[in-house]
Scaffold this active site. Sequence first.
Site, PDB file in Angstrom:
ATOM      1  CE  LYS A  20      16.042  17.378   3.969  1.00  0.00           C
ATOM      2  NZ  LYS A  20      17.161  18.334   4.003  1.00  0.00           N
ATOM      3  CE  LYS A  72       1.516 -11.794  -0.578  1.00  0.00           C
ATOM      4  NZ  LYS A  72       0.987 -11.201  -1.836  1.00  0.00           N
ATOM      5  N   GLY A  78       8.943  -6.406   0.428  1.00  0.00           N
ATOM      6  CA  GLY A  78      10.321  -6.865   0.324  1.00  0.00           C
ATOM      7  C   GLY A  78      10.506  -8.339   0.636  1.00  0.00           C
ATOM      8  N   GLY A  79       9.425  -9.126   0.531  1.00  0.00           N
ATOM      9  CA  GLY A  79       9.534 -10.554   0.802  1.00  0.00           C
ATOM     10  C   GLY A  79       9.511 -10.915   2.269  1.00  0.00           C
ATOM     11  CG  HIS A 122       6.934  -9.903  -8.603  1.00  0.00           C
ATOM     12  ND1 HIS A 122       7.460  -9.952  -7.347  1.00  0.00           N
ATOM     13  CD2 HIS A 122       6.212  -8.755  -8.644  1.00  0.00           C
ATOM     14  CE1 HIS A 122       7.083  -8.894  -6.651  1.00  0.00           C
ATOM     15  NE2 HIS A 122       6.332  -8.155  -7.427  1.00  0.00           N
ATOM     16  CG  HIS A 149       9.333 -15.073  -1.171  1.00  0.00           C
ATOM     17  ND1 HIS A 149       8.769 -15.877  -2.134  1.00  0.00           N
ATOM     18  CD2 HIS A 149       9.286 -15.792  -0.019  1.00  0.00           C
ATOM     19  CE1 HIS A 149       8.389 -17.015  -1.591  1.00  0.00           C
ATOM     20  NE2 HIS A 149       8.700 -16.991  -0.318  1.00  0.00           N
ATOM     21  CD  GLU A 189       5.657  -5.110  -5.760  1.00  0.00           C
ATOM     22  OE1 GLU A 189       5.726  -6.358  -5.637  1.00  0.00           O
ATOM     23  OE2 GLU A 189       6.431  -4.322  -5.219  1.00  0.00           O
ATOM     24  NE  ARG A 206       9.576   1.130  -0.916  1.00  0.00           N
ATOM     25  CZ  ARG A 206       8.889   0.035  -0.689  1.00  0.00           C
ATOM     26  NH1 ARG A 206       7.678   0.138  -0.168  1.00  0.00           N
ATOM     27  NH2 ARG A 206       9.381  -1.157  -0.978  1.00  0.00           N
TER      28      ARG A 206
END
Length: 592
Positions: A20, A72, A78-79, A122, A149, A189, A206
């Site tokens: 918030k 991609k 999230g794959g 990864h 993935h 990543e 995030r």
Amino acid sequence: MKPTASAPPPPSRATSLWRKSSKWPKPLLHSTSKALMAKAGVPVVEGYHGEDQSDQCLREHAGRIGYPVMIKAIRGGGGKGMRIVSSEKEFQEQLESARREAKKAFNDDAMLIEKFVDTPRHVEVQVFGDHHGNAVYLFERDCSVQRRHQKVIEEAPAPGIKPEVRRKLGEAAVRAAKAVNYVGAGTVEFIMDSQHNFYFMEMNTRLQVEHPVTEMVTGTDLVEWQLRVAAGEKIPLSQEEIPLLGHAFEARIYAEDPENNFMPRAGPLVHLSTPHADLSTRIETGVRQGDDISVHYDPMIAKLVVWAADRQAALTKLRYSLRQFNIVGLHTNVDFLLHLAAHPAFAAGAVHTDFIAQHHEELLPSRRAVASEYLCQAALGLILREKAATEAFTLETQDPVSPFSFSSGRRLNMCYTRNLTLRDGNRNVAIAVTYNHDGSYSMQIEGETFRVLGALDQEGDCARLSSSVNGVVRSAKLVTLGSTIHLFSTEGSVEVEVPVPRYLFPASAEGPQGGTIAPMTGTIEKVFVKAGDKVKAGDSLMVMIAMKMEHTIRAPQAGTIKKVLYTEGSQADRHSRLVEFEEEECDKRQSE
């Protein structure tokens, strides 16, 4: 007071209040982020990130880069919208599949093409920035072991990474965060090759669900940091003050069937029990016993996070805790995770994104017959449940001499023997049970005799079975669902059935002969065939969407489509017949 390696860091206070007050940064497109990272001196993988999204342009760049390549989604994560293409022959089909999935997940089907790094790791780095221009890294997490993935297990720090590589990874991640003036928690990543060269993949803007792994090894509360930074404060610790203590694992508990290509499963959580949470064990979940796992959401049931002073100790704790995850009502990946955590290559830290495919046979072994000792436990559980039921009946009726008040099989001058049958997979196992006068039982299974005794204590919807089989003492949790008996112990789980007469069941569903069966409950996204079409074995017939996953239904053999039973946009239940078709005569003769 900072935590030490002998005392695990305290768990984070689970809260989402920071949402918030924290300003959420707008996600960067993959193409934009690649250009920014290259300018900031962050290594990037060779690829195409341009605006021309025509099939021909993307195919040409894939050929220039050289197969295998990765398709991609520009707004991916999230794959989703991600496909590995090994040759030009399969490029078009995989491109269309990735686009459909990306459009559904992100409302944007723009794609980029990248060189696929063979047997990569990864590795992701937790970063944190504030409004004062400061940014730090909280070390890396390895999430190489994946299916479709998507991460299955994650650990921090990454195994086998030297301090110098760890420092370079962290500094590259900080450069990436500063390049976009990032504020708050984020994850950078990287793809890492076998020589520990690493390349920027994407940045998640995030606080990811994996953040407890980082909290465990750094003794931090990243949710608190989010709140403080959102309020205008500086990052609580400098880079030099952030410790790296011990080792942590996170295992994702999914409702899925690993033996069937990890197909997601929906259904009720009839029984759910987890390990006891403490300072070094976290259970994160959004469901309770009695809830349903819906087809409309991700099939994750919970996340198990454990910490210990070193990797080996943490791995031992992970195995111990996984055995305490007892779930009845639907298929889960718990046994698969146990095989994974016990695999020698995983224990040695030899992880990469093809780990599951490379060790498929060891991680998903063929089903073995249930050992006779466990069959004895199951039979004992049935007998003791009968005994408890008759004792309850006696108390209720207050008629101790009723013939229905006895389940011991007691006889004068002789021992009573009864025959039980348990079904183990496709085999029926006959068990001759003799009731001994001392309260024990003699059980004969396939010519071998076992002396069995024990006790059953009811614990809510399950029972604790204490037993001795030929002098070996065992303890297990017993859960009965319909005619199925589930035994959970520190040695693993066992499932057997009590055969039920056929007349108690409705006619069984028609088998897969002459058609295709839905592997999961979901929505028919696309239909490629119509009645009268001729197909070859392996041809695409339909695409199903369920639980954030796309699955292509293919022809099991050559033939002619007789009838398509579902239209695009319709819902199909698991095991529903989707298409009827007639096999070619040569295939029929071969099958005969």
